[in-house]
Design a protein around this motif. Structure first.
Motif, PDB file in Angstrom:
ATOM      1  N   LEU A  58      -9.246  -1.132  -6.909  1.00  0.00           N
ATOM      2  CA  LEU A  58      -9.505   0.204  -7.435  1.00  0.00           C
ATOM      3  C   LEU A  58      -8.276   1.105  -7.286  1.00  0.00           C
ATOM      4  CD1 LEU A  58     -13.186   0.752  -6.274  1.00  0.00           C
ATOM      5  CD2 LEU A  58     -12.345   0.041  -8.517  1.00  0.00           C
ATOM      6  N   GLU A  59      -8.122   2.006  -8.241  1.00  0.00           N
ATOM      7  CA  GLU A  59      -6.910   2.802  -8.357  1.00  0.00           C
ATOM      8  C   GLU A  59      -6.612   3.616  -7.104  1.00  0.00           C
ATOM      9  OE1 GLU A  59      -4.875   5.514 -11.857  1.00  0.00           O
ATOM     10  OE2 GLU A  59      -7.058   5.348 -11.746  1.00  0.00           O
ATOM     11  N   ARG A  60      -7.628   4.247  -6.526  1.00  0.00           N
ATOM     12  CA  ARG A  60      -7.378   5.098  -5.369  1.00  0.00           C
ATOM     13  C   ARG A  60      -6.864   4.304  -4.168  1.00  0.00           C
ATOM     14  NH1 ARG A  60     -12.839   4.584  -6.386  1.00  0.00           N
ATOM     15  NH2 ARG A  60     -14.238   3.961  -4.680  1.00  0.00           N
ATOM     16  N   ALA A  61      -7.299   3.051  -4.049  1.00  0.00           N
ATOM     17  CA  ALA A  61      -6.813   2.208  -2.961  1.00  0.00           C
ATOM     18  C   ALA A  61      -5.365   1.792  -3.210  1.00  0.00           C
ATOM     19  CB  ALA A  61      -7.699   0.973  -2.820  1.00  0.00           C
ATOM     20  N   GLN A  62      -5.047   1.435  -4.445  1.00  0.00           N
ATOM     21  CA  GLN A  62      -3.679   1.027  -4.748  1.00  0.00           C
ATOM     22  C   GLN A  62      -2.719   2.206  -4.635  1.00  0.00           C
ATOM     23  OE1 GLN A  62      -2.887  -1.914  -7.638  1.00  0.00           O
ATOM     24  NE2 GLN A  62      -5.015  -2.506  -7.871  1.00  0.00           N
ATOM     25  N   GLN A  63      -3.170   3.408  -4.979  1.00  0.00           N
ATOM     26  CA  GLN A  63      -2.350   4.601  -4.763  1.00  0.00           C
ATOM     27  C   GLN A  63      -2.080   4.811  -3.277  1.00  0.00           C
ATOM     28  OE1 GLN A  63      -4.838   7.461  -7.229  1.00  0.00           O
ATOM     29  NE2 GLN A  63      -2.787   8.319  -7.457  1.00  0.00           N
ATOM     30  N   THR A  64      -3.071   4.549  -2.441  1.00  0.00           N
ATOM     31  CA  THR A  64      -2.905   4.710  -1.002  1.00  0.00           C
ATOM     32  C   THR A  64      -1.944   3.669  -0.447  1.00  0.00           C
ATOM     33  OG1 THR A  64      -5.142   5.635  -0.816  1.00  0.00           O
ATOM     34  CG2 THR A  64      -4.146   4.793   1.203  1.00  0.00           C
ATOM     35  N   ALA A  65      -1.955   2.482  -1.029  1.00  0.00           N
ATOM     36  CA  ALA A  65      -1.064   1.415  -0.572  1.00  0.00           C
ATOM     37  C   ALA A  65       0.379   1.645  -0.986  1.00  0.00           C
ATOM     38  CB  ALA A  65      -1.550   0.070  -1.114  1.00  0.00           C
ATOM     39  N   ALA A  66       0.611   2.368  -2.078  1.00  0.00           N
ATOM     40  CA  ALA A  66       1.952   2.464  -2.655  1.00  0.00           C
ATOM     41  C   ALA A  66       3.011   3.029  -1.707  1.00  0.00           C
ATOM     42  CB  ALA A  66       1.898   3.281  -3.946  1.00  0.00           C
ATOM     43  N   PRO A  67       2.765   4.145  -0.988  1.00  0.00           N
ATOM     44  CA  PRO A  67       3.801   4.648  -0.077  1.00  0.00           C
ATOM     45  C   PRO A  67       4.112   3.665   1.053  1.00  0.00           C
ATOM     46  CG  PRO A  67       2.148   6.326  -0.498  1.00  0.00           C
ATOM     47  CD  PRO A  67       1.605   5.046  -1.037  1.00  0.00           C
ATOM     48  N   LEU A  68       3.101   2.947   1.492  1.00  0.00           N
ATOM     49  CA  LEU A  68       3.304   1.957   2.549  1.00  0.00           C
ATOM     50  C   LEU A  68       4.145   0.785   2.037  1.00  0.00           C
ATOM     51  CD1 LEU A  68       2.736   0.968   5.384  1.00  0.00           C
ATOM     52  CD2 LEU A  68       0.519   0.118   4.599  1.00  0.00           C
ATOM     53  N   ALA A  69       3.876   0.351   0.814  1.00  0.00           N
ATOM     54  CA  ALA A  69       4.665  -0.720   0.217  1.00  0.00           C
ATOM     55  C   ALA A  69       6.126  -0.320   0.093  1.00  0.00           C
ATOM     56  CB  ALA A  69       4.099  -1.072  -1.160  1.00  0.00           C
ATOM     57  N   GLU A  70       6.352   0.939  -0.312  1.00  0.00           N
ATOM     58  CA  GLU A  70       7.729   1.424  -0.463  1.00  0.00           C
ATOM     59  C   GLU A  70       8.432   1.529   0.881  1.00  0.00           C
ATOM     60  OE1 GLU A  70      10.135   5.227  -2.415  1.00  0.00           O
ATOM     61  OE2 GLU A  70       7.939   5.153  -2.458  1.00  0.00           O
ATOM     62  N   ARG A  71       7.736   2.081   1.863  1.00  0.00           N
ATOM     63  CA  ARG A  71       8.351   2.278   3.175  1.00  0.00           C
ATOM     64  C   ARG A  71       8.682   0.955   3.854  1.00  0.00           C
ATOM     65  NH1 ARG A  71       8.882   6.098   7.369  1.00  0.00           N
ATOM     66  NH2 ARG A  71       8.292   7.730   5.919  1.00  0.00           N
ATOM     67  N   LEU A  72       7.799  -0.035   3.728  1.00  0.00           N
ATOM     68  CA  LEU A  72       7.992  -1.311   4.414  1.00  0.00           C
ATOM     69  C   LEU A  72       8.622  -2.378   3.531  1.00  0.00           C
ATOM     70  CD1 LEU A  72       4.659  -1.541   6.448  1.00  0.00           C
ATOM     71  CD2 LEU A  72       6.854  -0.565   7.149  1.00  0.00           C
ATOM     72  N   ASP A  73       8.886  -2.033   2.275  1.00  0.00           N
ATOM     73  CA  ASP A  73       9.478  -2.960   1.316  1.00  0.00           C
ATOM     74  C   ASP A  73       8.635  -4.232   1.213  1.00  0.00           C
ATOM     75  OD1 ASP A  73      11.288  -3.860  -0.574  1.00  0.00           O
ATOM     76  OD2 ASP A  73      12.642  -4.762   0.908  1.00  0.00           O
ATOM     77  N   LEU A  74       7.349  -4.028   0.961  1.00  0.00           N
ATOM     78  CA  LEU A  74       6.408  -5.139   0.829  1.00  0.00           C
ATOM     79  C   LEU A  74       5.725  -5.078  -0.531  1.00  0.00           C
ATOM     80  CD1 LEU A  74       4.584  -5.076   4.291  1.00  0.00           C
ATOM     81  CD2 LEU A  74       6.184  -6.837   3.495  1.00  0.00           C
ATOM     82  N   PRO A  75       5.427  -6.235  -1.122  1.00  0.00           N
ATOM     83  CA  PRO A  75       4.597  -6.231  -2.331  1.00  0.00           C
ATOM     84  C   PRO A  75       3.151  -5.929  -1.960  1.00  0.00           C
ATOM     85  CG  PRO A  75       5.009  -8.474  -1.628  1.00  0.00           C
ATOM     86  CD  PRO A  75       5.830  -7.596  -0.718  1.00  0.00           C
ATOM     87  N   VAL A  76       2.389  -5.438  -2.920  1.00  0.00           N
ATOM     88  CA  VAL A  76       0.963  -5.183  -2.692  1.00  0.00           C
ATOM     89  C   VAL A  76       0.163  -6.271  -3.395  1.00  0.00           C
ATOM     90  CG1 VAL A  76      -0.946  -3.564  -2.933  1.00  0.00           C
ATOM     91  CG2 VAL A  76       1.391  -2.698  -2.637  1.00  0.00           C
TER      92      VAL A  76
END
Length: 210
Positions: A58-76
């Motif tokens: 769901l979109e709201r979950a993927q939006q929440t994951a996005a800053p974490l993916a960027e900060r840790l340089d991880l794929p979602v």
């Protein structure tokens, strides 16, 4: 044995001006406050050994994951098992004494709160969430994983892990916005469940299916 931690991150605040139970409906995105919560949560995870990141579709979950993916340089990665619980009241207002719950046409859906009769059975939510968390554990052996999900699935899994009854008062869920419920494993064995609120105490938004 290897110690692995799987963190269950609830999404941030959603833009929901009509106050409906949005459940799995498309188009419900984070509010500006929710985006700020996601960034704060991402900061909290820095230095915590996260090597695997997975999200509800769901979109709201993927939006929440996005800053974490960027900060840790991880794929979602996306795991459908982390999705919000199915609910027959999607798109309707369901506050206490409000909207759909006052209409006799909907009362049949409320006949069995132990299952519950208005949506996906708790036992099925717990089973799919446990499978998703164990898959994340296996992907992050000896380190940590983050699973971005939703209030009811996270809380149902916690009830399961702690051996408590599934039936509960939604207002008493300890699962605030952008909160983190952490499951610690030694090998394959659960050794602890803990809870944190990186953004501070928030309104738990205790509506089934949030």
């Amino acid at each position: 044995m290897e110690t692995t931690v799987v963190h269950l991150l609830r999404h941030g605040e959603v833009d929901n001006p009509r106050g409906v139970l949005y459940g799995r409906l498309p188009g419900y995105r984070l509010s500006a406050a929710g985006e700020a919560m996601a960034r704060t949560a991402a900061e909290w995870f820095t230095g915590r050994g996260v090597t695997h990141l997975v999200s509800s579709p769901l979109e709201r979950a993927q939006q929440t994951a996005a800053p974490l993916a960027e900060r840790l340089d991880l794929p979602v990665a996306v795991d459908d098992r982390l999705i919000e619980a199915g609910n027959a009241f999607e798109g309707l207002r369901v506050g206490v004494g409000d909207g759909a719950l006052r209409s006799p046409q909907h009362w049949w859906k409320l006949r069995n709160p132990l299952r519950p009769s208005w949506g996906e059975p708790y036992v099925e939510i717990a089973a799919r969430m446990l499978a998703a968390v164990e898959a994340a554990r296996d992907a992050a052996r000896g380190s940590a994983a983050v699973c971005v999900s939703h209030q009811l699935p996270i809380w149902t899994l916690r009830l399961h892990l702690e051996g408590r009854r599934y039936a509960h008062d939604p207002r008493r869920r300890q699962c605030g916005l952008a909160s983190v419920t952490s499951v610690t494993y030694d090998g394959d064995r659960v050794t602890g469940v803990s809870y944190a609120e990186p953004v501070g105490a928030t309104d738990p938004d205790a509506v089934p299916g949030a």
